[in-house]
Design a protein around this motif. Structure first.
Motif, PDB file in Angstrom:
ATOM      1  N   PHE A  17       0.961  -1.263  -0.053  1.00  0.00           N
ATOM      2  CA  PHE A  17       0.090  -0.193  -0.026  1.00  0.00           C
ATOM      3  C   PHE A  17       0.809   1.231  -0.039  1.00  0.00           C
ATOM      4  N   LEU A  25      -0.776  11.012   9.668  1.00  0.00           N
ATOM      5  CA  LEU A  25      -1.477  10.189  10.727  1.00  0.00           C
ATOM      6  C   LEU A  25      -2.101  11.330  11.747  1.00  0.00           C
TER       7      LEU A  25
ATOM      8  N   ASN B  45       3.987   4.790  13.761  1.00  0.00           N
ATOM      9  CA  ASN B  45       2.725   3.962  14.247  1.00  0.00           C
ATOM     10  C   ASN B  45       1.762   4.485  12.816  1.00  0.00           C
ATOM     11  N   GLU B  46       0.981   3.368  12.455  1.00  0.00           N
ATOM     12  CA  GLU B  46       0.028   3.534  11.528  1.00  0.00           C
ATOM     13  C   GLU B  46      -1.454   3.468  12.154  1.00  0.00           C
ATOM     14  N   ASP B  47      -2.300   3.736  11.301  1.00  0.00           N
ATOM     15  CA  ASP B  47      -3.957   3.575  11.655  1.00  0.00           C
ATOM     16  C   ASP B  47      -4.052   2.046  11.538  1.00  0.00           C
ATOM     17  N   TYR B  48      -4.445   1.484  12.455  1.00  0.00           N
ATOM     18  CA  TYR B  48      -4.777  -0.153  12.280  1.00  0.00           C
ATOM     19  C   TYR B  48      -6.270  -0.232  11.790  1.00  0.00           C
ATOM     20  N   SER B  50      -6.824   1.430   8.921  1.00  0.00           N
ATOM     21  CA  SER B  50      -6.956   1.358   7.467  1.00  0.00           C
ATOM     22  C   SER B  50      -6.940  -0.032   6.928  1.00  0.00           C
ATOM     23  N   PRO B  51      -7.083  -0.152   5.366  1.00  0.00           N
ATOM     24  CA  PRO B  51      -7.033  -1.310   4.875  1.00  0.00           C
ATOM     25  C   PRO B  51      -5.532  -2.218   4.951  1.00  0.00           C
ATOM     26  N   ALA B  52      -4.640  -1.614   5.218  1.00  0.00           N
ATOM     27  CA  ALA B  52      -3.284  -2.233   5.089  1.00  0.00           C
ATOM     28  C   ALA B  52      -3.125  -3.233   6.349  1.00  0.00           C
ATOM     29  N   THR B 263      -6.295  -1.946  20.010  1.00  0.00           N
ATOM     30  CA  THR B 263      -5.389  -1.180  19.419  1.00  0.00           C
ATOM     31  C   THR B 263      -4.101  -2.555  19.376  1.00  0.00           C
ATOM     32  N   PRO B 264      -3.381  -2.992  18.504  1.00  0.00           N
ATOM     33  CA  PRO B 264      -2.418  -3.860  18.355  1.00  0.00           C
ATOM     34  C   PRO B 264      -1.024  -3.134  17.976  1.00  0.00           C
TER      35      PRO B 264
END
Lengths: 414, 414, 414, 414
Positions: A17, A25, B45-48, B50-52, B263-264
């Motif tokens: 992606f 973010l 970090n990322e948005d957990y 999101s599709p990813a 949240t992981p």
């Protein structure tokens, strides 16, 4: 020797992606990790029974109290998430069947109430519209009636992340004091602590908690719970079943000076050390002011766009997350989707009752003015994308006007 | 502008323990993290949502089943440690008062039993000398007697990390089958899975679990639990109170395709992806053989030193950790201390009953022959340091003689 | 959306050579980078014209002088390799046609001589057998004869990396002084500085240089050159054509306080900062002693194996690299190949004249005792692999016997 | 054991300039490094003589040709900066005294001309106003007159970073062809290659070069030079003195298949591999379009602010850097200073002739729309800070209007 990807064998299954440039973010957690913290965590494992880890842990436990503004509290750094921190707060202080008063004002307070119920407590739910703060008048009347002290704990979310509502904890304490009520005061500070002023001792909070991936700006994985002496006392008789979350095991190892009843994440410990150092370097009060500034700027942009804040009154405005109400003809989830698909922008979805109706801008943690302005510009374009007649530049202009007047020089660069 | 350390303000409080060169990490966990895994986790970090993240999670859940050798099991990746994974296994499948048979053979089986008791189960403890494996004859007789099926679960530690004892799980299954006993078969595979052959389906294991910081060679923070269909079925009626560890919430989000009830750790997910890729690249069977080779080499060294293995019979020898018994006139803790202070070598302490009597060499996870030989050379010098009349080079010679005959070429470099 | 590797598109072309466990890096450069240094370099680019980089550069230039033991020298941190550092030393101080005396004792002195010739100098080559040090008697006689001072520079490699020979620089200075000869004294300290005692001021060295990837334990990419006042003076009239390597441009920017005539590597600057900090923390003299200890241990192992050191006399023994002579029936390249293919061990090849005849063990930079012992154990197994009748354990035993008596406690852990 | 900072001893001398949130890096180099590239470089050193590095190098040399759009060119990856790459281009193809035609249009073309002069070439300087492109009419007339072919090379900077001027290379080639002039065509593509379309073969460029820290989005430290067959041929007779920069040594090692005449940076090789993969994943043409989009958006903002672009005609507008002219009553350096001090924004200074008169916005490399919009918002606030009567939001609005219409969906997320 095969010619394959060094890292990924043929048939690698991870979805791809990638988009050019940085991800923006702006979900209200997990949030951006500062580069020095990423660096501090970039390391191999270590033996947590060597002298090094206890020595560092000692500094962490001492320093973490500062973010709660407590001197008498006892902190626990638990390898878990906010949900686990909730469970730790409840099971260590309460017994099955105990009556709690708990405020339902959004998705996260809802989930905590659900947990309280499933853990076997008798939850007295005080519900408000989503977008309103906790109804403290009802709390007052419940406490007034409760001369038998059947209420064992008042449970409140400091900042409801789903609606961007901040509750007034000083007032909760005042009400408890007004009725000389001995109920424990348990606070979810997940999206407030390290971003909003939090005064555990002054407000007489008995258990406060947060998660590492929120305003502390770390990866997820550490639930930080702080217990007042009264809460520690309560834990000695609380009958809720617990082992992993039991404070007793921690306290035993604190006394031994080895600190850990089971294996902590070495990386998160070093990360926490770095995160605290950065917070103290900036100055906690400056951190709060920065959040206030970014929150205010966001709200000015929302207003300029002609949109409504989900939060219904100014007294509840949150400086860590803003839930923006979209017109009925727009699906707010589409806004979030387009942000991700077109502008590499991660916004928060509307949850549960407000799904499709609000999107959320998280403005907490390691964040500065220009990052926020990039996000706001992105939101403007997305609003246009989805057919809302926004005047491009309007929100950014409103935010800039405020920020240009209110942003201090960076202390280290003066 | 102040002239101070860029990273650490004056008055930095972290203790300093730097030594030149690499730390030689030979505790039986947390273990060495491969460089590619450290790299994979070196991220923001990322948005957990999101599709990813769901897309990657899907591959993780599928691939993690391979390390359990199960096709029908359901895996859970829980933000916790091994202790939490234990609690997840127990509370999801059992009800308060349920009778379990549990084997006490060392510190970690002891702690699990303690947890079982504190969670309110009726634990039928089968104790052996520390250094012996689980007494399966007693299990057989208990099952034989238990025609009423009061035993709800047999709980066993596959590899007791405190003593270096590996139990025979195939035999446990056979005994259960011999008596057609319906008890659940719950296995702590914390220091075995990904290092020793583990056959969840073939052995009819109902819940198996491990922790990320063991043979998976990740940081601490992920408890990996895998449940058989029978265990999943049991979870529907199990009455133990649980929320954070409740499989139900996971299963709900699995069905939604978003996978995470809370949240992981983004970093651990990418790390797990990388760790699994490396394991599969090497080949699981090759990974097991490597551990067998390193285990055997270690035992040969111990023998050459004239010291005794804490493990009393060859059938129980562990290929992930060796507990070495020291002569009575030596304090094994002094060996561990000197390793750290003089040679930057981290060995495992003797725990509880064997404190002072054994030290432990962990040889699991991302490790190769020369790393182990460096450790063994270090142990020889330490033995000499503390007054044991070791012949320097003897253990290394014995290990080398074996390894030189048995180490395969590195597949990717042939 | 395609399901492909997140990082590598299908058809990724990078070769895959992964082996389990750590690579054992024992080439004499590039060497192991300490974890804190890797962390320090794990960062985004920065504007090198902001106040931050000059401020840090100022500390680097001051501190880097300490590793040369000079107070009057002027250091240059050039984005280049050792080869470029050579060129910088020569072209800034000499003019085409100038006579240099240069010692040919191995591959790296050969390459420097080749460079001197190609740059148009009149090189008076003093050749010795590979395995011997520079013939200083010939130097003395040349200086004695050179009453006209036609010799403009004496060029010498402090430590010849190809043969493991360390030259006596104090003696070179003494000879120059004995004849009151004004020739510049140019020293390649690539595989010595930060590992062997180097005394620029005391020895009257005019230009000394090293590369970042050697004992400084950084990545390749920074040539560090230090010029005496006499060398700086010489640079004002030296006619060799130069721009990139011209000290004049650096000096101009030093005066401006912005320091960089062209873009430096931000990452290497932070890396150098961290590397220097670690060296000073350990103590430079302790660093030298550690190298002496590891060098001695290696030589004892070689002796125990019954093999010959390429270095022909003890006075030239190098504490940073040992070239081991193999019996004629063995191809030393095969030893290096097997190390890499079977044990994840990287040894140095024999170069040029000694190709096939020696292999090299680099023991410089961030390295400790157990790392070296792992390597020595590996070499023993390889020797056996290739048919040399080594007694397994013999070299390790000899090294251990020495190290066990001579390794100090780690200062920070006492 | 002292209680000191683990990383930095007391008295650490590095200046501290930390500010909350990310640095907004908008100098025209070094530019932002993508996270996957930072990860790829986060590693220990390796033996560059093992089979792994040549195998990877082979892919790099093949793939790097794609960013030059050449099939017949020969690339060199030199451990140096752009300045060194210039020197490599010149000294390998020309002899002292050779006549070059070189265009002076800004600071970087000036520096290249200075280098050409100092390297002993006879430079025929064609000067234009800063803000104009190269005067190709003069080139035409010089070529027309040069029937004796005294002009050995035409040297041109593709994109002058100081003024934001892009020269028309196709036209240069056409003029050379019109006069059938055999002069070599040497191009500085430092701030163009990988950002602007560059067609080495189609345009008949003989040497093209760039630096790793520009649009490739790597750290500084690799000069990438690509030579046409004609340039390679010229290098065989070129008499300029060179060793470090000599292509001959590279070509010798290319033939050997070991590729490196001296030690490369392992980290930069892996970084380049990752950087190329990301560029190809996005698609080179998409990368160019992204730069065109960001360049256009920037210019629209500048126009909306009522400020002038330093570039005097649209045909020369640069899509990688915009130099903005400030009113005479404002010192552009103050704009850059305030950006850094107040908003953590790094802008480019005006250099030399335009010092104080322009500031520069670099919009090249790994960058996306919202990052740029954050920068533009920041510039607006700074303009206000320094007394320029900008309408806040105006530039962002103009940029957004364009970007909202022209930004494609992210290919991997559709």
């Amino acid at each position: 020797m095969d010619i394959v990807c060094w890292w990924y064998s043929a048939g690698g299954k991870m979805d791809y992606f990638y988009g050019p440039g940085r991800n923006h973010l702006f979900v209200p957690g997990p949030v951006n990790i500062p580069e020095p913290v990423i660096r501090a965590m970039n390391r191999n494992n270590e033996d947590y029974r060597s002298p090094a880890i206890p020595a560092m842990t000692r500094t962490l436990l001492e320093d973490v109290k500062k973010i709660f503004k407590t001197t008498s509290g006892v902190p626990f750094l638990i390898p878990t998430t906010g949900t686990g921190a909730w469970e730790s707060a409840l099971t260590n202080t309460l017994s099955p069947g105990d009556r709690t008063v708990s405020f339902l004002i959004g998705q996260f307070s809802l989930l905590w109430i659900d947990q309280q119920q499933r853990l076997g407590f008798n939850v007295d739910v005080v519900e408000s519209d989503w977008g309103q703060g906790a109804d403290l008048d009802i709390l007052a009347s419940k406490l007034a009636e409760d001369t038998a002290h059947t209420i064992k704990a008042v449970c409140i979310v400091h900042n409801e992340t789903a609606t961007g509502v901040t509750n007034n904890l000083a007032k909760v304490r005042k009400i408890l004091d007004d009725y000389s009520h001995p109920a424990l005061f348990l606070v979810d500070g997940v999206s407030s602590i390290c971003a909003l002023d939090f005064r555990m001792d002054e407000w007489g909070v008995d258990v406060a908690l947060t998660g590492s991936q929120k305003a502390l700006s770390l990866p997820t994985g550490m639930g930080i719970v702080c217990a007042s002496p009264k809460a520690i006392e309560a834990s000695k008789t609380a009958k809720s079943v617990r082992v992993f979350f039991d404070w007793k095991d921690y306290l035993k190892f604190y006394n031994l000076g080895t600190f850990w009843p089971y294996t902590p994440s070495i990386q998160l410990l070093y990360g926490l050390r770095a995160a605290l150092d950065l917070l103290f370097e900036e100055g906690l009060e400056n951190v709060f002011e920065r959040h206030a500034r970014l929150g205010k700027a966001t709200r000015l942009a929302v207003e300029a766009w002609g949109l409504k804040n989900c939060t219904q009154k100014e007294e509840w405005f949150s400086d860590t997350v803003t839930a923006v109400v979209v017109p009925p003809y727009i699906d707010s989830a589409e806004i979030v989707r387009r942000g991700w698909k077109r502008y590499n922008l991660s916004l928060g979805l509307g949850l549960n009752k407000v799904a499709g109706k609000v999107f959320r801008i998280g403005h907490l943690g390691n964040l500065n003015e220009l990052q926020l302005l990039g996000c706001l510009a992105g939101v403007e374009m997305i609003l246009k994308d989805v057919g809302y007649p926004v005047k491009l530049g309007s929100g950014v202009a409103a935010a800039c006007a405020y920020l240009q007047n209110n942003t201090p020089l960076i202390a280290s660069r003066v």
